[in-house]
Enzyme design. Structure first.
Site, PDB file in Angstrom:
ATOM      1  CD  GLU A  78       8.838   2.876   3.178  1.00  0.00           C
ATOM      2  OE1 GLU A  78       8.475   3.493   4.209  1.00  0.00           O
ATOM      3  OE2 GLU A  78       8.904   3.401   2.057  1.00  0.00           O
ATOM      4  N   GLY A 134       2.629   7.536   0.159  1.00  0.00           N
ATOM      5  CA  GLY A 134       3.553   8.666   0.129  1.00  0.00           C
ATOM      6  C   GLY A 134       4.525   8.493  -1.019  1.00  0.00           C
ATOM      7  CG  PHE A 150      -1.792   1.253   1.276  1.00  0.00           C
ATOM      8  CD1 PHE A 150      -2.681   1.529   0.255  1.00  0.00           C
ATOM      9  CD2 PHE A 150      -1.710   2.143   2.342  1.00  0.00           C
ATOM     10  CE1 PHE A 150      -3.483   2.666   0.294  1.00  0.00           C
ATOM     11  CE2 PHE A 150      -2.500   3.277   2.392  1.00  0.00           C
ATOM     12  CZ  PHE A 150      -3.394   3.541   1.367  1.00  0.00           C
TER      13      PHE A 150
END
Length: 240
Positions: free
Chosen positions: A153, A79, A76
């Site tokens: 991430e 950003g 998903f």
């Protein structure tokens, strides 16, 4: 543009924050973000290579029933993954996630900020809903591709990977979202618009500026027909 070399990363601490490291696939393959952190911010705790591998394996091993890992994994994107995924993407769908909303609640003292010019990064916080993009990373070389995503991430542990159900134009699909780790010391919760605008306006670091991050996110959401009115309001305020 030439790729950043190790010598570019290992510069004096006084000047390294001024040097630019583009977030590219090559940078992630060489793990140069980690090397930059280790040199400039040795006090920042980073997830080890083994911890990242274990996290990836745990996510894959806990895939919901009906998810075929051989077909790949949906991520998903809400950003910078929308406009700069840096990994192979076989399929894209605009989508909506319920139960989380997009918010500038992650303070940056590095990356797109420094201790002198701190910034903010988006994260998924509980409550509400969020429009974004479901990106299918293909099953071929899946762990290699996810390693690049995790280096980006999950390096500092500010996010937690979670399986979530996404509403898309092709029906509901399962994907992985990186949601905020509420126990991380960079999590600052919901801030006033005044504080957010100030940090977005001034935040700048080795990976670029927070204003650039905001502009790119709003621009790509617009291109996809997605309106995020709070981000648009923040963008206007930052520009004023």
């Amino acid at each position: 543009m030439s790729e950043p070399q190790p010598s570019d990363i290992c510069a004096d601490e006084d000047t390294s924050a001024e040097k630019s490291i583009a977030m590219t696939r090559e940078v992630l393959e060489q793990d140069l973000i980690r090397r930059h952190f280790e040199h400039v911010y040795p006090e920042v705790a980073l997830k080890s290579h083994q911890e990242l591998r274990s996290s990836i394996h745990h996510v894959l091993d806990t895939a919901p029933p009906g998810v075929s890992i051989s077909d790949g994994v949906y991520l998903f994107a809400y950003g910078s993954l929308i406009w700069n995924p840096c990994v192979e993407v076989a399929e894209r769908h605009t989508c909506r996630l319920y139960g989380y909303h997009r918010d500038f609640c992650l303070k940056l003292d590095h990356g797109r900020g420094t201790p002198e010019t701190p910034g903010l990064m988006l994260a998924l916080a509980p409550g509400g809903s969020c429009h974004g993009v479901a990106l299918r990373v293909p099953g071929d070389n899946l762990e290699r591709e996810l390693t690049l995503v995790w280096r980006r991430e999950m390096l500092t542990g500010a996010y937690r990977p979670r399986w979530i159900k996404l509403k898309t134009d092709v029906g509901p699909i399962w994907g992985v979202a990186f949601v905020i780790n509420p126990h991380h010391d960079r999590y600052i919760g919901r801030q006033s618009d005044e504080t957010v605008v100030h940090l977005l306006r001034t935040g700048r670091g080795v990976l670029g500026s927070c204003r650039e991050y905001l502009d790119n996110t709003v621009g790509d959401l617009h291109a996809l027909g997605i309106r995020d009115r709070r981000l648009e309001s923040l963008q206007r305020a930052v520009a004023d």
